[in-house]
Write a protein that holds these residues in place. Structure first.
Motif, PDB file in Angstrom:
ATOM      1  N   LEU A  33      13.888   4.267   5.866  1.00 12.25           N
ATOM      2  CA  LEU A  33      14.415   5.277   4.945  1.00 12.25           C
ATOM      3  C   LEU A  33      13.306   6.084   4.268  1.00 12.25           C
ATOM      4  N   LEU A  34      12.210   5.400   3.924  1.00 12.95           N
ATOM      5  CA  LEU A  34      11.112   6.063   3.213  1.00 12.95           C
ATOM      6  C   LEU A  34      10.038   6.609   4.153  1.00 12.95           C
ATOM      7  N   ASN A  35      10.234   6.408   5.460  1.00 13.40           N
ATOM      8  CA  ASN A  35       9.222   6.785   6.453  1.00 13.40           C
ATOM      9  C   ASN A  35       7.861   6.209   6.069  1.00 13.40           C
ATOM     10  N   ASP A  36       7.839   4.920   5.763  1.00 14.77           N
ATOM     11  CA  ASP A  36       6.642   4.201   5.316  1.00 14.77           C
ATOM     12  C   ASP A  36       5.810   3.775   6.526  1.00 14.77           C
ATOM     13  N   GLN A  37       4.863   4.640   6.932  1.00 10.32           N
ATOM     14  CA  GLN A  37       4.037   4.350   8.110  1.00 10.32           C
ATOM     15  C   GLN A  37       3.132   3.134   7.889  1.00 10.32           C
ATOM     16  N   GLU A  38       2.763   2.870   6.652  1.00  8.86           N
ATOM     17  CA  GLU A  38       1.931   1.713   6.335  1.00  8.86           C
ATOM     18  C   GLU A  38       2.617   0.414   6.761  1.00  8.86           C
ATOM     19  N   PHE A  39       3.937   0.370   6.627  1.00  9.87           N
ATOM     20  CA  PHE A  39       4.703  -0.806   7.041  1.00  9.87           C
ATOM     21  C   PHE A  39       4.596  -1.014   8.545  1.00  9.87           C
ATOM     22  N   PHE A  40       4.658   0.062   9.295  1.00 13.41           N
ATOM     23  CA  PHE A  40       4.687  -0.031  10.752  1.00 13.41           C
ATOM     24  C   PHE A  40       3.305  -0.185  11.380  1.00 13.41           C
ATOM     25  N   ASN A  41       2.254   0.162  10.642  1.00 12.51           N
ATOM     26  CA  ASN A  41       0.896  -0.055  11.147  1.00 12.51           C
ATOM     27  C   ASN A  41       0.611  -1.548  11.076  1.00 12.51           C
ATOM     28  N   ASN A  42       0.077  -2.092  12.136  1.00  5.11           N
ATOM     29  CA  ASN A  42      -0.146  -3.536  12.225  1.00  5.11           C
ATOM     30  C   ASN A  42      -1.337  -3.934  11.362  1.00  5.11           C
ATOM     31  N   ARG A  43      -1.106  -4.245  10.123  1.00  3.87           N
ATOM     32  CA  ARG A  43      -2.156  -4.694   9.213  1.00  3.87           C
ATOM     33  C   ARG A  43      -1.654  -5.911   8.437  1.00  3.87           C
ATOM     34  N   LEU A  44      -2.586  -6.779   8.107  1.00  6.73           N
ATOM     35  CA  LEU A  44      -2.216  -8.026   7.431  1.00  6.73           C
ATOM     36  C   LEU A  44      -2.840  -8.168   6.054  1.00  6.73           C
ATOM     37  N   GLU A  45      -3.730  -7.267   5.682  1.00  3.85           N
ATOM     38  CA  GLU A  45      -4.483  -7.477   4.439  1.00  3.85           C
ATOM     39  C   GLU A  45      -3.688  -7.258   3.151  1.00  3.85           C
ATOM     40  N   GLU A  46      -2.677  -6.400   3.163  1.00  2.00           N
ATOM     41  CA  GLU A  46      -1.875  -6.205   1.953  1.00  2.00           C
ATOM     42  C   GLU A  46      -0.460  -5.768   2.321  1.00  2.00           C
ATOM     43  N   THR A  47       0.440  -5.874   1.339  1.00  2.00           N
ATOM     44  CA  THR A  47       1.831  -5.513   1.602  1.00  2.00           C
ATOM     45  C   THR A  47       2.017  -4.008   1.461  1.00  2.00           C
ATOM     46  N   SER A  48       3.011  -3.497   2.137  1.00  2.00           N
ATOM     47  CA  SER A  48       3.327  -2.077   2.045  1.00  2.00           C
ATOM     48  C   SER A  48       4.269  -1.845   0.863  1.00  2.00           C
ATOM     49  N   ARG A  49       4.460  -0.582   0.552  1.00  2.00           N
ATOM     50  CA  ARG A  49       5.387  -0.208  -0.526  1.00  2.00           C
ATOM     51  C   ARG A  49       6.791  -0.713  -0.213  1.00  2.00           C
ATOM     52  N   SER A  50       7.208  -0.615   1.038  1.00  2.00           N
ATOM     53  CA  SER A  50       8.546  -1.067   1.437  1.00  2.00           C
ATOM     54  C   SER A  50       8.714  -2.574   1.243  1.00  2.00           C
ATOM     55  N   GLU A  51       7.689  -3.338   1.583  1.00  2.09           N
ATOM     56  CA  GLU A  51       7.749  -4.795   1.381  1.00  2.09           C
ATOM     57  C   GLU A  51       7.821  -5.137  -0.104  1.00  2.09           C
ATOM     58  N   ASP A  52       7.036  -4.421  -0.914  1.00  3.14           N
ATOM     59  CA  ASP A  52       7.067  -4.658  -2.359  1.00  3.14           C
ATOM     60  C   ASP A  52       8.459  -4.373  -2.934  1.00  3.14           C
TER      61      ASP A  52
END
Length: 142
Positions: A33-52
């Motif tokens: 819904l938010l088009n949160d690309q950070e969520f979809f980029n494979n990274r493990l170091e911190e949570t995305s806005r959508s996860e928060d």
């Protein structure tokens, strides 16, 4: 007071696992819904806005409000047929106690999750946050 069968470590673990899966599904939908690309980029170091956002929604609605209501537990606990009750009289806990219990989860998690593991080795199957808040997790009556 009725006899309730205490819910042990593994059923509680499974209920929390279900809660985690539901939270991640919510985060996925929010990211779409938010088009949160950070969520979809494979990274493990911190949570995305959508996860928060999903974590906040899940904790407030399903952990605190559901646990302090007639549901007596999160969605994972409902699916696993377990409930959170006052340990003294085996009644529904209040919303205030549910909030305290959510904060006490942090204390259970701090020392290498030992506070959660306590439910596996003490006689009453109580985790540290249950001891702190005066609650019990038991199987639901059918």
């Amino acid at each position: 007071m009725e006899d309730y069968k205490p819910a042990g470590f593994w059923i509680r673990f499974f209920a929390n696992f279900i809660d985690g899966v539901i939270t991640m599904l919510m985060a996925f939908l929010i990211a779409l819904l938010l088009n949160d690309q950070e969520f979809f980029n494979n990274r493990l170091e911190e949570t995305s806005r959508s996860e928060d956002i999903a974590n906040l929604i899940y904790v407030v609605i399903f952990v605190i409000i559901f646990t302090g209501s007639k549901f007596k537990g999160s969605l994972g606990k409902l699916i696993c047929q377990i409930q959170v009750l006052n340990s003294r009289d085996m009644t529904q806990i209040s919303l205030l106690k549910s909030i305290g219990r959510a904060f006490a989860y942090v204390i259970s998690a701090i020392p290498l999750l030992i506070g959660f593991m306590m439910a596996g080795w003490n006689k009453e199957k109580k985790a540290l946050h249950d001891i702190i808040c005066g609650t019990r997790v038991v199987y639901r009556e059918e």
